[in-house]
Scaffold this active site. Structure first.
Site, PDB file in Angstrom:
ATOM      1  N   MET A   1       9.180   4.673  35.716  1.00 34.73           N
ATOM      2  CA  MET A   1       8.727   5.327  34.520  1.00 34.73           C
ATOM      3  C   MET A   1       7.403   4.563  33.955  1.00 34.73           C
ATOM      4  SD  MET A   1      10.833   7.629  33.890  1.00 34.73           S
ATOM      5  CE  MET A   1      11.534   7.915  32.337  1.00 34.73           C
ATOM      6  N   CYS A   2       7.353   4.538  32.880  1.00 39.47           N
ATOM      7  CA  CYS A   2       6.403   4.211  31.971  1.00 39.47           C
ATOM      8  C   CYS A   2       5.524   5.439  31.540  1.00 39.47           C
ATOM      9  CB  CYS A   2       5.098   3.417  32.418  1.00 39.47           C
ATOM     10  SG  CYS A   2       5.868   1.611  32.926  1.00 39.47           S
TER      11      CYS A   2
END
Lengths: 300, 225
Positions: A1-2
């Site tokens: 993610m991020c």
């Protein structure tokens, strides 16, 4: 993610609103990275004989003014220092290496998170809205910003492990992805004299770019070489003096979208981060191609 | 025509409304999509939905029978696993458009990104512009029409889907080869272009499909496994 986001304002009249335009972009990426958040903002370029440093310390009541006066005394220089929450912006007319050496020797608890003429970096553990408010960014003006919301995968949730990471004068990096050869690369970079604050893979990518630029490569050459030397998944957004660059790995499975109008250019992990910008409804929107350098501003 | 403001209504309420409409040809306009994910997913009736603006990931996924138009850009996984109906995007689309879809028609008037039509199982996809790398990967059935150019590894490990490209192909994937354009292909492609409202001549396209050498285990290749 991020989540990663970038915004460059082409229209000078919008520049006083940079912080408020950028805020919903970063906050929209909260669900992609609630662990920590950070931004790089390019504003208030210092005089040619000065350098601006972004400093951070874990102690909330750290005496930054004392740091400034002792630096002046020891290095026979003139500096000004302004505390913003856990960070401070130091402007000093001493040579950069002198300041770096002095900080390392006399203030080992202070982290130097960025330097240059206009770059300022702020990053902390926590949700993006909390981080944004701590550093008084919603009223900030400037030319461009890049930001990151982190969901930690490769290393601990710490302020030092938050993005952006500095890669040189007025250069910094945010990363969505995970590198698979960062341990080997870290060893090589350490042998070349680079120092690391974390076990973070993105810090290795930043150190790699720092070394290449220090060795004389342009940012464009550095990014091209990174395609060969960095193994893993990445969408990078690199902040530069007068713009930003975007690079994706050859597989390009880490999301990215670019949007451009006459007034601004923006990048984000997801379009919803761009949707609040004025004129986004009619912006030119596309997904950047793999292993292709997209750049606004100088890379040479 | 009912108009629904997505920011006021919320995604779940919007999709519940659209999924419950049974009146044939009922038409809905969705305003303020703001790049939200999963807009107009799981529709099962012959209704018309127009999204006024840019959509996020997985727009019109699992569509059956409905006609969905995105007036703007569509994010990752557009019309994923569509069964029937029509989805049209007036702008560009991000990666994996039409992935695993069994039927219906997907029209992207601009460019599609990588992995367009990955594992498609019967859908027809018409792209007015170009597609990115690994498009048509493991495509099993249906037609992928590309009016512009195709990126690297087009049709890698393709089964029986048919790919038409008007422009250039950067490279073909494993077991994908150019095949002759026979009359039946000109006819089929002409029909798809007409249905899509895209102005191009079928005769200008090349056809690509499976060389069928990966279908069965080859003892000669045992050393490669």
């Amino acid at each position: 993610m991020c989540g990663i986001v970038g915004l460059y304002l082409k229209n000078e009249q919008l520049r006083p609103q940079l912080g408020s335009l950028f805020q919903p972009m970063l906050e929209e990426m909260k669900s992609r990275g609630p662990d920590s958040a950070g931004v790089a903002i390019y504003r208030d370029a210092v005089a040619p004989h000065q350098i601006k440093y972004s400093l951070a310390h874990d102690q909330a009541d750290y005496d930054w003014q004392l740091l400034g006066s002792e630096l002046d005394n020891h290095c026979q220089c003139e500096s000004s220092i302004r505390q913003i929450d856990s960070h401070a912006i130091l402007v000093c007319d001493a040579p950069e290496q002198t300041v770096r050496n002095w900080l390392k020797q006399h203030r080992p608890g202070v982290r130097l998170v960025g330097s240059g003429s206009s770059l300022e970096i702020f990053k902390e553990v926590g949700l993006p809205e909390a981080v944004y408010s701590r550093f008084e960014l919603s009223t900030a003006g400037g030319t461009h910003m890049i930001g990151h919301t982190r969901m930690a995968t490769e290393s601990a949730v710490t302020t030092a492990g938050s993005h952006p990471f500095a890669t040189g004068a007025d250069l910094c990096l945010v990363h969505n992805g995970s590198l698979s050869n960062h341990n080997r690369l870290r060893e090589q970079l350490e042998k070349a004299g680079l120092e690391f604050q974390t076990e973070n893979d993105s810090e290795v990518a930043a150190a790699y770019m720092t070394l290449k630029i220090r060795e004389g490569m342009t940012l464009r050459q550095t990014l091209k070489q990174a395609l060969i030397d960095l193994d893993g998944f990445y969408t990078f957004c690199v902040g530069t003096t007068n713009g930003f660059a975007v690079l994706r790995d050859p597989i390009a499975c880490k999301h990215a979208v670019l949007a451009e109008t006459d007034d601004w250019v923006a990048m984000a992990t997801e379009y919803r981060a761009i949707a609040t910008l004025p004129g986004s409804e009619t912006a030119n929107i596309w997904e950047p191609k793999p292993q292709t350098i997209y750049a606004w501003g100088e890379l040479e | 025509m009912p108009s629904i403001d997505l920011q006021e209504t919320g995604l779940r309420a919007l999709n519940t409304t659209l999924q419950s409409v049974e009146q044939k040809d009922a038409a809905y306009t969705i305003t303020n999509p703001m790049g939200a994910h999963a807009i107009a997913c799981g529709l099962t009736h012959e209704i018309n939905v127009t999204i006024e603006g840019h959509a996020g990931f997985y727009c019109a996924g699992m569509n059956q029978r409905a006609n969905v138009t995105v007036k703007g850009h569509a994010g990752v996984g557009l019309a994923e696993n569509m069964m029937s109906g029509t989805v049209r995007v007036t702008g560009n689309a991000s990666q994996s458009a039409g992935a695993t879809a069994h039927g219906g028609l997907l029209i992207i008037e601009g460019d599609a990104s990588s992995r367009c039509g990955i594992s498609m199982k019967g859908i027809d996809i018409v792209v007015g512009g170009s597609v990115g790398h690994m498009s048509g990967f493991m495509a099993q059935a249906g037609n992928l029409v590309i009016c512009g150019d195709a990126g690297e590894a087009l049709g890698d490990s393709i089964y029986e889907a048919v790919i038409y490209v008007q422009g250039t192909v950067e490279s073909l994937g494993a077991d994908c080869e150019e095949k002759p354009m026979d009359e039946e292909h000109i006819k089929s492609l002409t029909g798809l272009l007409a249905l899509s409202g895209i102005n191009a001549k079928a005769e200008a396209f090349k056809r690509y499909g499976s060389a069928r050498t990966l279908y069965n285990f080859q003892p000669d290749n045992a050393g490669d496994y």
